[in-house]
Design a protein around this motif. Structure first.
Motif, short mmCIF file in Angstrom:
data_model
loop_
_atom_site.label_atom_id
_atom_site.label_comp_id
_atom_site.label_asym_id
_atom_site.label_seq_id
_atom_site.Cartn_x
_atom_site.Cartn_y
_atom_site.Cartn_z
N VAL A 94 -5.11 7.87 4.13
CA VAL A 94 -4.82 8.61 5.36
C VAL A 94 -3.33 8.75 5.63
CG1 VAL A 94 -5.12 8.61 7.86
CG2 VAL A 94 -7.04 8.01 6.38
N VAL A 95 -2.54 7.74 5.33
CA VAL A 95 -1.13 7.77 5.69
C VAL A 95 -0.37 8.90 4.98
CG1 VAL A 95 -0.38 6.14 3.91
CG2 VAL A 95 0.91 6.31 6.03
N CYS A 96 -0.86 9.32 3.82
CA CYS A 96 -0.11 10.34 3.09
C CYS A 96 -0.98 11.36 2.38
CB CYS A 96 0.81 9.67 2.07
SG CYS A 96 -0.05 8.60 0.91
N ASN A 97 -2.31 11.31 2.59
CA ASN A 97 -3.23 12.27 1.96
C ASN A 97 -3.26 12.18 0.44
OD1 ASN A 97 -4.40 13.47 4.22
ND2 ASN A 97 -2.74 14.94 4.44
N ASN A 98 -2.88 11.04 -0.14
CA ASN A 98 -3.04 10.87 -1.58
C ASN A 98 -4.52 10.81 -1.91
OD1 ASN A 98 -0.29 10.63 -1.67
ND2 ASN A 98 -0.25 8.47 -2.24
N THR A 99 -4.93 11.42 -3.01
CA THR A 99 -6.33 11.40 -3.41
C THR A 99 -6.51 10.64 -4.71
OG1 THR A 99 -6.11 13.50 -4.61
CG2 THR A 99 -6.77 13.63 -2.31
N LEU A 100 -7.68 9.99 -4.82
CA LEU A 100 -7.98 9.19 -6.00
C LEU A 100 -9.49 9.07 -6.14
CD1 LEU A 100 -6.81 7.28 -8.23
CD2 LEU A 100 -7.11 5.41 -6.60
N GLY A 101 -10.00 9.35 -7.34
CA GLY A 101 -11.42 9.14 -7.58
C GLY A 101 -11.76 7.67 -7.37
N PHE B 19 7.79 4.18 -5.40
CA PHE B 19 7.30 2.80 -5.25
C PHE B 19 8.24 1.94 -4.42
CE2 PHE B 19 7.18 -1.57 -7.15
CZ PHE B 19 5.92 -1.93 -6.68
N ASN B 20 9.54 2.16 -4.58
CA ASN B 20 10.54 1.31 -3.93
C ASN B 20 11.04 1.85 -2.59
OD1 ASN B 20 10.70 -0.85 -5.79
ND2 ASN B 20 11.90 0.42 -7.20
N GLY B 21 10.19 2.53 -1.87
CA GLY B 21 10.54 2.89 -0.49
C GLY B 21 10.54 4.36 -0.15
N GLN B 22 10.64 5.24 -1.14
CA GLN B 22 10.68 6.67 -0.82
C GLN B 22 9.30 7.27 -0.63
OE1 GLN B 22 13.18 9.03 -3.40
NE2 GLN B 22 14.87 7.55 -3.34
N GLY B 23 8.26 6.62 -1.12
CA GLY B 23 6.91 7.13 -0.98
C GLY B 23 6.36 6.91 0.41
N LYS B 24 5.47 7.79 0.85
CA LYS B 24 4.82 7.64 2.15
C LYS B 24 3.92 6.41 2.13
CE LYS B 24 4.73 12.65 2.85
NZ LYS B 24 3.87 13.85 3.03
N GLY B 25 4.12 5.53 3.07
CA GLY B 25 3.31 4.32 3.13
C GLY B 25 3.73 3.24 2.15
N SER B 26 4.84 3.47 1.43
CA SER B 26 5.26 2.48 0.44
C SER B 26 5.79 1.19 1.07
CB SER B 26 6.34 3.07 -0.48
OG SER B 26 7.47 3.50 0.27
N GLU B 27 6.13 1.25 2.36
CA GLU B 27 6.61 0.05 3.05
C GLU B 27 5.48 -0.71 3.75
OE1 GLU B 27 9.80 -1.19 3.03
OE2 GLU B 27 10.07 0.33 1.47
N LEU B 28 4.26 -0.21 3.66
CA LEU B 28 3.14 -0.94 4.24
C LEU B 28 2.94 -2.25 3.49
CD1 LEU B 28 0.48 1.89 4.75
CD2 LEU B 28 1.94 0.85 6.48
N GLU B 29 2.45 -3.26 4.20
CA GLU B 29 2.23 -4.58 3.59
C GLU B 29 1.32 -4.49 2.37
OE1 GLU B 29 0.23 -8.93 4.76
OE2 GLU B 29 0.34 -7.30 6.22
N SER B 30 0.32 -3.63 2.44
CA SER B 30 -0.65 -3.51 1.35
C SER B 30 -0.05 -2.89 0.09
CB SER B 30 -1.84 -2.67 1.81
OG SER B 30 -1.40 -1.40 2.26
N ALA B 31 1.02 -2.10 0.25
CA ALA B 31 1.57 -1.36 -0.88
C ALA B 31 2.92 -1.87 -1.36
CB ALA B 31 1.70 0.12 -0.51
#
Length: 324
Positions: A163-170, A259-271
């Protein structure tokens, strides 16, 4: 690359409900609208018609044996030449697939549309499944897409949206018990039977639950920069025409940055600093950065080589977890 989203009817042939999709185009719908309303708004209210392949020699018209042309009923545009045994799945059939799911099973249509002048069309519906992974939210969807140019089989697959960035994954890492599957492909040599496809999918929670368990594991396993770079090098590797395996430094660097901060939601605890963060760097790259235009990414991310890259990301994630 050519423009992917169909504009034959004078508008972008995509309909959506809720927040505007990541491709940023289309007609906004209201939840609960009919299948017929979706067909019109998504530009899917046309049929694929068949006509013989003809050629002229010295003024005589001849028929090419065993071949037919598929054309759009609304503008008579030729879409492809296929064998006479080719079984067409109509645009309306794609949406009709969801009629009983939306009226009886709690599904909600969220997007539908047409690509490549009418050669390819799809619909995506929310399954009503949602999970919270620490501070991240993931929703489950069922995607059905097909083509009338021989480029893909009719494909029904479970997918997820972060939800945070609309990334899709099977999302089914393991097939459910019995004959249920997370992806069903029907060749155009066969008649599309929606009842059989739904039976094979199972439309049960087993695949979703398996996926969520995987995400929970990925989000709990931390990685260092060396492990992250090796993971992304594997994603960025490709084979040259000479058969050599080469790593695209540009792709690896972009993935590391996401991965190191530029991605949406990359700073979330889970990611942040986790295997789940690695996977989401790949999915964001495929869905939002790879390719020159957003509408090209739709096709490549869901039905093309982008889906293969995401599958590789999942396999590599599991392999990495097993070594840590």
């Amino acid at each position: 690359m050519a423009h992917e989203i169909d504009t034959s009817k004078g508008f972008s042939a995509i309909a959506y409900v809720g927040a505007k999709p990541w491709h940023g185009l289309g007609q906004e719908m209201v939840a609960g609208q009919s299948i017929e309303q979706w067909q019109t708004a998504a530009g899917m209210d046309f049929d694929i018609q068949e006509t013989p392949v003809l050629y002229r020699v010295a003024g005589d018209t001849n028929v090419v044996s065993g071949k037919k042309v598929l054309i759009r009923s609304d503008n008579h545009k030729a879409l492809s030449v296929v064998s006479n045994s080719y079984q067409v799945v109509q645009p309306k059939e794609v949406l009709e697939f969801y009629r009983d799911l939306t009226t009886k099973a709690g599904f909600d249509l969220e997007t539908a549309g047409v690509l490549r002048d009418g050669k390819k069309y799809w619909a995506l519906a929310s399954m009503g499944q949602e999970a919270k992974i620490l501070d991240d939210t993931i929703k489950g969807y069922l995607l059905l897409g097909t083509a009338c140019d021989g480029s893909m089989a009719t494909t029904a697959m479970f997918t997820s949206v972060r939800v945070v960035c609309n990334n899709t994954l099977g999302f089914a890492m393991e097939e459910a018990a019995g004959k249920t599957k997370h992806v069903v492909r029907v060749s155009h040599r066969s008649v599309f039977d929606e009842t059989a496809v739904k039976a094979q999918l199972g439309l049960a929670a087993t695949s979703w639950n398996s996926f969520i368990k995987s995400v929970e594991t990925w989000s709990s396993v931390g990685v260092n920069d060396d492990q992250a770079k090796q993971y992304f090098d594997n994603i960025a590797a490709y084979q040259t025409t000479d058969g050599d395996i080469v790593v695209s430094k540009k792709t690896t660097d972009r993935l590391m940055a996401l991965f190191n901060g530029q991605g949406k939601g990359s700073e979330l605890e889970s990611a942040k600093g986790t295997v789940w963060g690695l996977v989401n760097a790949v999915t964001e790259y495929v869905d939002h950065h790879r390719g020159r235009t957003s509408d090209v990414r739709i096709d490549r991310a869901w039905f093309g080589d982008g889906q293969n890259i995401k599958n590789s990301a999942v396999i590599l994630a599991d392999e990495l977890v097993a070594t840590i």
